[in-house]
Design a protein around this motif. Structure first.
Motif, PDB file in Angstrom:
ATOM      1  N   PHE A  30       0.976  -1.107  -0.250  1.00 11.42           N
ATOM      2  CA  PHE A  30      -0.056   0.214  -0.421  1.00 11.42           C
ATOM      3  C   PHE A  30       0.815   1.081  -0.859  1.00 11.42           C
ATOM      4  O   PHE A  30       1.997   1.087   0.108  1.00 11.42           O
ATOM      5  CB  PHE A  30      -1.060   0.491   1.383  1.00 11.42           C
ATOM      6  CG  PHE A  30       0.225  -0.282   2.352  1.00 11.42           C
ATOM      7  CD1 PHE A  30      -0.056  -1.489   3.499  1.00 11.42           C
ATOM      8  CD2 PHE A  30      -0.037   1.305   3.543  1.00 11.42           C
ATOM      9  CE1 PHE A  30       1.037  -1.477   3.924  1.00 11.42           C
ATOM     10  CE2 PHE A  30       0.652   0.786   4.176  1.00 11.42           C
ATOM     11  CZ  PHE A  30       1.085  -0.253   4.918  1.00 11.42           C
ATOM     12  N   LYS A  31       0.744   2.791   0.005  1.00  8.67           N
ATOM     13  CA  LYS A  31       1.089   3.728  -0.642  1.00  8.67           C
ATOM     14  C   LYS A  31       1.148   4.156   0.550  1.00  8.67           C
ATOM     15  O   LYS A  31       0.742   4.443   1.276  1.00  8.67           O
ATOM     16  CB  LYS A  31       0.194   4.946  -1.254  1.00  8.67           C
ATOM     17  CG  LYS A  31       0.093   4.308  -2.325  1.00  8.67           C
ATOM     18  CD  LYS A  31      -0.877   5.447  -3.074  1.00  8.67           C
ATOM     19  CE  LYS A  31       0.088   4.618  -4.994  1.00  8.67           C
ATOM     20  NZ  LYS A  31      -1.425   6.738  -5.498  1.00  8.67           N
ATOM     21  N   ASP A  32       2.469   4.424   1.218  1.00  4.49           N
ATOM     22  CA  ASP A  32       2.738   5.746   2.369  1.00  4.49           C
ATOM     23  C   ASP A  32       2.121   6.924   2.451  1.00  4.49           C
ATOM     24  O   ASP A  32       2.253   7.543   1.313  1.00  4.49           O
ATOM     25  CB  ASP A  32       3.988   6.203   2.925  1.00  4.49           C
ATOM     26  CG  ASP A  32       4.596   5.974   3.731  1.00  4.49           C
ATOM     27  OD1 ASP A  32       5.434   5.310   4.457  1.00  4.49           O
ATOM     28  OD2 ASP A  32       4.174   7.156   4.393  1.00  4.49           O
ATOM     29  N   ASN A  33       1.427   6.907   3.818  1.00  6.56           N
ATOM     30  CA  ASN A  33       0.474   7.916   3.666  1.00  6.56           C
ATOM     31  C   ASN A  33       1.507   9.248   3.527  1.00  6.56           C
ATOM     32  O   ASN A  33       0.949  10.764   3.778  1.00  6.56           O
ATOM     33  CB  ASN A  33      -0.872   8.332   4.612  1.00  6.56           C
ATOM     34  CG  ASN A  33      -0.524   7.693   6.342  1.00  6.56           C
ATOM     35  OD1 ASN A  33       0.986   7.976   6.600  1.00  6.56           O
ATOM     36  ND2 ASN A  33      -0.831   7.780   7.065  1.00  6.56           N
ATOM     37  N   GLN A  96      12.810   2.568  13.405  1.00 11.23           N
ATOM     38  CA  GLN A  96      11.090   1.576  13.185  1.00 11.23           C
ATOM     39  C   GLN A  96      10.637   2.601  14.225  1.00 11.23           C
ATOM     40  O   GLN A  96      10.302   2.411  15.687  1.00 11.23           O
ATOM     41  CB  GLN A  96      11.387   0.487  13.207  1.00 11.23           C
ATOM     42  CG  GLN A  96       9.980  -0.069  13.357  1.00 11.23           C
ATOM     43  CD  GLN A  96      10.567  -1.970  12.984  1.00 11.23           C
ATOM     44  OE1 GLN A  96      11.041  -2.503  14.201  1.00 11.23           O
ATOM     45  NE2 GLN A  96       9.476  -2.341  13.065  1.00 11.23           N
ATOM     46  N   VAL A  97       9.513   3.275  13.245  1.00  9.23           N
ATOM     47  CA  VAL A  97       8.423   3.521  14.130  1.00  9.23           C
ATOM     48  C   VAL A  97       6.699   2.371  14.513  1.00  9.23           C
ATOM     49  O   VAL A  97       6.431   2.026  15.175  1.00  9.23           O
ATOM     50  CB  VAL A  97       7.647   4.655  13.414  1.00  9.23           C
ATOM     51  CG1 VAL A  97       6.825   5.325  14.349  1.00  9.23           C
ATOM     52  CG2 VAL A  97       8.947   6.105  13.607  1.00  9.23           C
ATOM     53  N   VAL A  98       6.795   1.915  13.358  1.00  8.98           N
ATOM     54  CA  VAL A  98       5.473   0.505  12.996  1.00  8.98           C
ATOM     55  C   VAL A  98       6.007  -0.428  13.283  1.00  8.98           C
ATOM     56  O   VAL A  98       6.895  -0.997  12.597  1.00  8.98           O
ATOM     57  CB  VAL A  98       4.941   0.652  11.736  1.00  8.98           C
ATOM     58  CG1 VAL A  98       3.399  -0.213  11.803  1.00  8.98           C
ATOM     59  CG2 VAL A  98       4.503   2.610  11.602  1.00  8.98           C
ATOM     60  N   LEU A 101       6.886  -5.724  10.593  1.00  8.30           N
ATOM     61  CA  LEU A 101       7.935  -5.672   9.617  1.00  8.30           C
ATOM     62  C   LEU A 101       7.332  -5.496   8.183  1.00  8.30           C
ATOM     63  O   LEU A 101       6.290  -5.574   8.273  1.00  8.30           O
ATOM     64  CB  LEU A 101       8.254  -7.005   9.453  1.00  8.30           C
ATOM     65  CG  LEU A 101       8.992  -7.187   8.106  1.00  8.30           C
ATOM     66  CD1 LEU A 101      10.669  -6.674   8.252  1.00  8.30           C
ATOM     67  CD2 LEU A 101       9.242  -9.273   7.527  1.00  8.30           C
ATOM     68  N   HIS A 102       7.832  -3.806   7.675  1.00  6.51           N
ATOM     69  CA  HIS A 102       7.639  -3.434   6.306  1.00  6.51           C
ATOM     70  C   HIS A 102       8.820  -3.307   5.348  1.00  6.51           C
ATOM     71  O   HIS A 102       9.494  -3.101   6.213  1.00  6.51           O
ATOM     72  CB  HIS A 102       7.039  -2.161   7.223  1.00  6.51           C
ATOM     73  CG  HIS A 102       7.372  -2.050   7.440  1.00  6.51           C
ATOM     74  ND1 HIS A 102       7.176  -1.140   9.091  1.00  6.51           N
ATOM     75  CD2 HIS A 102       8.043   0.332   7.334  1.00  6.51           C
ATOM     76  CE1 HIS A 102       7.466  -0.122   9.478  1.00  6.51           C
ATOM     77  NE2 HIS A 102       7.976   0.384   8.598  1.00  6.51           N
ATOM     78  N   PHE A 103       8.301  -3.707   4.561  1.00  3.25           N
ATOM     79  CA  PHE A 103       9.741  -3.057   3.321  1.00  3.25           C
ATOM     80  C   PHE A 103       9.404  -1.851   3.208  1.00  3.25           C
ATOM     81  O   PHE A 103       8.470  -2.028   2.106  1.00  3.25           O
ATOM     82  CB  PHE A 103       9.726  -3.942   2.386  1.00  3.25           C
ATOM     83  CG  PHE A 103      10.567  -4.987   2.550  1.00  3.25           C
ATOM     84  CD1 PHE A 103      11.946  -5.702   3.320  1.00  3.25           C
ATOM     85  CD2 PHE A 103       9.591  -6.057   3.467  1.00  3.25           C
ATOM     86  CE1 PHE A 103      12.815  -6.278   3.904  1.00  3.25           C
ATOM     87  CE2 PHE A 103      10.626  -7.211   4.017  1.00  3.25           C
ATOM     88  CZ  PHE A 103      11.887  -7.545   4.243  1.00  3.25           C
ATOM     89  N   HIS A 104       9.587  -0.213   3.220  1.00  2.00           N
ATOM     90  CA  HIS A 104       9.778   1.122   1.939  1.00  2.00           C
ATOM     91  C   HIS A 104      10.243   0.681   1.079  1.00  2.00           C
ATOM     92  O   HIS A 104      11.131  -0.175   0.689  1.00  2.00           O
ATOM     93  CB  HIS A 104      10.326   2.052   2.815  1.00  2.00           C
ATOM     94  CG  HIS A 104      10.135   2.275   3.934  1.00  2.00           C
ATOM     95  ND1 HIS A 104       9.203   3.239   4.579  1.00  2.00           N
ATOM     96  CD2 HIS A 104      10.377   1.672   5.286  1.00  2.00           C
ATOM     97  CE1 HIS A 104       9.228   3.690   5.598  1.00  2.00           C
ATOM     98  NE2 HIS A 104       9.748   2.581   6.332  1.00  2.00           N
ATOM     99  N   LEU A 105       9.568   1.189  -0.123  1.00  2.00           N
ATOM    100  CA  LEU A 105       9.647   0.444  -1.895  1.00  2.00           C
ATOM    101  C   LEU A 105       9.734   2.717  -1.953  1.00  2.00           C
ATOM    102  O   LEU A 105       8.526   2.989  -1.866  1.00  2.00           O
ATOM    103  CB  LEU A 105       8.854  -0.011  -2.797  1.00  2.00           C
ATOM    104  CG  LEU A 105       9.318  -0.322  -3.748  1.00  2.00           C
ATOM    105  CD1 LEU A 105      10.769  -0.281  -4.598  1.00  2.00           C
ATOM    106  CD2 LEU A 105       7.976  -0.772  -4.966  1.00  2.00           C
TER     107      LEU A 105
HETATM  108  P1  5GP Z   1       9.271   2.915   9.504  1.00  2.93           P
HETATM  109  O1  5GP Z   1       9.378   4.682  10.462  1.00  2.93           O
HETATM  110  O2  5GP Z   1       8.620   1.803  11.163  1.00  2.93           O
HETATM  111  O3  5GP Z   1      10.140   1.917   9.017  1.00  2.93           O
HETATM  112  O4  5GP Z   1       7.897   3.735   8.968  1.00  2.93           O
HETATM  113  C1  5GP Z   1       6.825   3.673   9.247  1.00  2.93           C
HETATM  114  C2  5GP Z   1       6.148   4.417   7.743  1.00  2.93           C
HETATM  115  O5  5GP Z   1       4.697   4.173   7.981  1.00  2.93           O
HETATM  116  C3  5GP Z   1       5.950   5.667   7.937  1.00  2.93           C
HETATM  117  O6  5GP Z   1       6.374   6.256   6.447  1.00  2.93           O
HETATM  118  C4  5GP Z   1       5.116   6.259   7.808  1.00  2.93           C
HETATM  119  O7  5GP Z   1       4.354   7.107   7.114  1.00  2.93           O
HETATM  120  C5  5GP Z   1       4.158   4.996   7.570  1.00  2.93           C
HETATM  121  N1  5GP Z   1       2.863   5.253   8.169  1.00  2.93           N
HETATM  122  C6  5GP Z   1       2.591   4.963   9.638  1.00  2.93           C
HETATM  123  N2  5GP Z   1       1.335   5.044   9.968  1.00  2.93           N
HETATM  124  C7  5GP Z   1       0.276   4.670   8.323  1.00  2.93           C
HETATM  125  C8  5GP Z   1      -0.959   5.151   7.578  1.00  2.93           C
HETATM  126  O8  5GP Z   1      -2.040   4.562   8.908  1.00  2.93           O
HETATM  127  N3  5GP Z   1      -1.224   4.778   6.663  1.00  2.93           N
HETATM  128  C9  5GP Z   1      -0.226   4.880   5.789  1.00  2.93           C
HETATM  129  N4  5GP Z   1      -0.677   4.339   4.861  1.00  2.93           N
HETATM  130  N5  5GP Z   1       0.592   4.401   6.365  1.00  2.93           N
HETATM  131  C10 5GP Z   1       1.600   4.658   7.542  1.00  2.93           C
END
Ligand code: 5GP
Ligand code: ZN
Length: 116
Positions: A30-33, A96-98, A101-105
């Motif tokens: 999904f798209k990062d918000n 890491q905030v969330v 596990l997630h991969f940013h593209l």
């Molecule tokens: P992290 O710093 O954990 O690697 O990145 C978490 C990412 O999740 C951030 O780029 C943030 O913008 C994205 N994010 C956080 N909450 C949401 C949400 O509710 N929806 C979407 N689409 N992205 C989110």
């Protein structure tokens, strides 16, 4: 398995709206918000793994599949040849905030700031 109070589990369950660009039984993208580049997707396993630290050998097939999804997405988005970056932040020092596990593209422009 999904976890209560995890924002990405809620996205996978569609309890929180997001712009989903790919989904199968194991993976969702999904798209990062808060996009940092013209292309900024988040690719996650639906299963709640907290970070790369949770990726034990039983998940090797899943992670291989997830990277196959990334390859498919970069082709579809037209950035396979221009280039892109895949990042997974892990833990506090990794930014890491969330905690799912997630991969940013990231792509669609020349990216700066290589490391650190
Ligand atoms: P992290 O710093 O954990 O690697 O990145 C978490 C990412 O999740 C951030 O780029 C943030 O913008 C994205 N994010 C956080 N909450 C949401 C949400 O509710 N929806 C979407 N689409 N992205 C989110
Ligand atoms: Zn989760």
């Amino acid at each position: 398995m999904q976890v209560a109070d995890c924002v990405f589990c809620k996205i996978a369950l569609r309890e929180i709206p997001s712009e989903i660009v790919y989904e199968d039984d194991e993976v969702i993208a999904f798209k990062d918000n808060q996009p940092l580049a013209p292309v900024h997707l988040l690719i996650i396993p639906k299963n709640h793994l907290r970070s790369l630290n949770d990726v034990t050998p039983e998940y090797e097939t899943l992670i291989g599949h997830l990277f196959g999804v990334i390859q498919r997405l970069v082709e579809e988005l037209g950035v396979a040849e221009s280039g892109y970056r895949v990042v997974t932040n892990t833990g506090a020092d990794g930014g890491q905030v969330v905690g799912h596990l997630h991969f940013h593209l990231l792509g669609g422009q020349a990216l700066n700031a290589k490391i650190g």
